[in-house]
Design a protein around this motif. Structure first.
Motif, mmCIF file in Angstrom:
data_model
loop_
_atom_site.group_PDB
_atom_site.id
_atom_site.type_symbol
_atom_site.label_atom_id
_atom_site.label_comp_id
_atom_site.label_asym_id
_atom_site.label_seq_id
_atom_site.Cartn_x
_atom_site.Cartn_y
_atom_site.Cartn_z
ATOM 1 N N GLU A 131 0.834 -1.209 0.000
ATOM 2 C CA GLU A 131 0.000 0.000 0.000
ATOM 3 C C GLU A 131 0.869 1.259 0.000
ATOM 4 O OE1 GLU A 131 -0.380 -2.555 2.265
ATOM 5 O OE2 GLU A 131 -2.100 -3.470 1.257
ATOM 6 N N THR A 132 1.912 1.253 0.817
ATOM 7 C CA THR A 132 2.819 2.404 0.861
ATOM 8 C C THR A 132 3.533 2.563 -0.477
ATOM 9 O OG1 THR A 132 3.118 2.208 3.245
ATOM 10 C CG2 THR A 132 4.849 3.380 2.013
ATOM 11 N N GLN A 133 3.964 1.458 -1.043
ATOM 12 C CA GLN A 133 4.624 1.528 -2.348
ATOM 13 C C GLN A 133 3.695 2.120 -3.403
ATOM 14 O OE1 GLN A 133 6.823 -2.067 -3.534
ATOM 15 N NE2 GLN A 133 6.688 -2.717 -1.392
ATOM 16 N N MET A 134 2.425 1.702 -3.395
ATOM 17 C CA MET A 134 1.465 2.236 -4.366
ATOM 18 C C MET A 134 1.198 3.725 -4.126
ATOM 19 S SD MET A 134 0.940 -0.040 -6.559
ATOM 20 C CE MET A 134 -0.309 0.852 -7.448
ATOM 21 N N GLN A 135 1.167 4.118 -2.852
ATOM 22 C CA GLN A 135 0.958 5.530 -2.529
ATOM 23 C C GLN A 135 2.092 6.378 -3.118
ATOM 24 O OE1 GLN A 135 1.189 6.433 1.659
ATOM 25 N NE2 GLN A 135 0.228 8.426 1.403
#
Length: 130
Positions: free
Chosen positions: A97-101
């Motif tokens: 999720e952080t990577q996608m953000q």
């Protein structure tokens, strides 16, 4: 030899399928060199060993082949990047999720940046829908 050059040489030695020429690793696009450098840096910081990386990369390539990747070598660094993302999440460095953000924020920053100018992330890049 600089520490970065030493690390790249170690990666080249540990990964026999790494695209290379007589000078070392070769890249078709700048992002491929960046993905390579990120993996070399994370290895140097002790996040994973080269045998661990090679096994994870082999698994990623096998999964891609099972999905129909023709394995012509043109997608090698796409597999490299997918392996990097998977390992970063598995090791607890940054969730998917952080990577996608961050990927979405980078896309927003790149979209508003004139060609030839440095891309700079600003707080709003993390808030707006894409």
């Amino acid at each position: 030899m600089t520490p970065d050059a030493r690390a790249a040489a170690l990666a080249s030695d540990a990964l026999p399928d790494l695209p290379r020429d007589h000078d070392g690793p070769v890249f078709r696009e700048p992002w491929e060199a960046h993905a390579f450098a990120m993996a070399v840096t994370l290895h140097a910081r002790g996040l994973f060993t080269w045998p661990e990386w090679a096994a994870a990369l082999a698994e990623e390539i096998t999964r891609a082949q099972q999905r129909g990747d023709p394995d012509t070598g043109e997608t090698y660094y796409q597999h490299w990047l997918a392996t990097l993302e998977r390992m970063i999440a598995a090791k607890g460095v940054a969730s998917r999720e952080t990577q996608m953000q961050y990927r979405d924020a980078w896309d927003r920053a790149a979209d508003r940046t004139p060609h030839g100018q440095p891309i700079a992330l600003v707080p709003d890049d993390f808030c707006k829908p894409h």
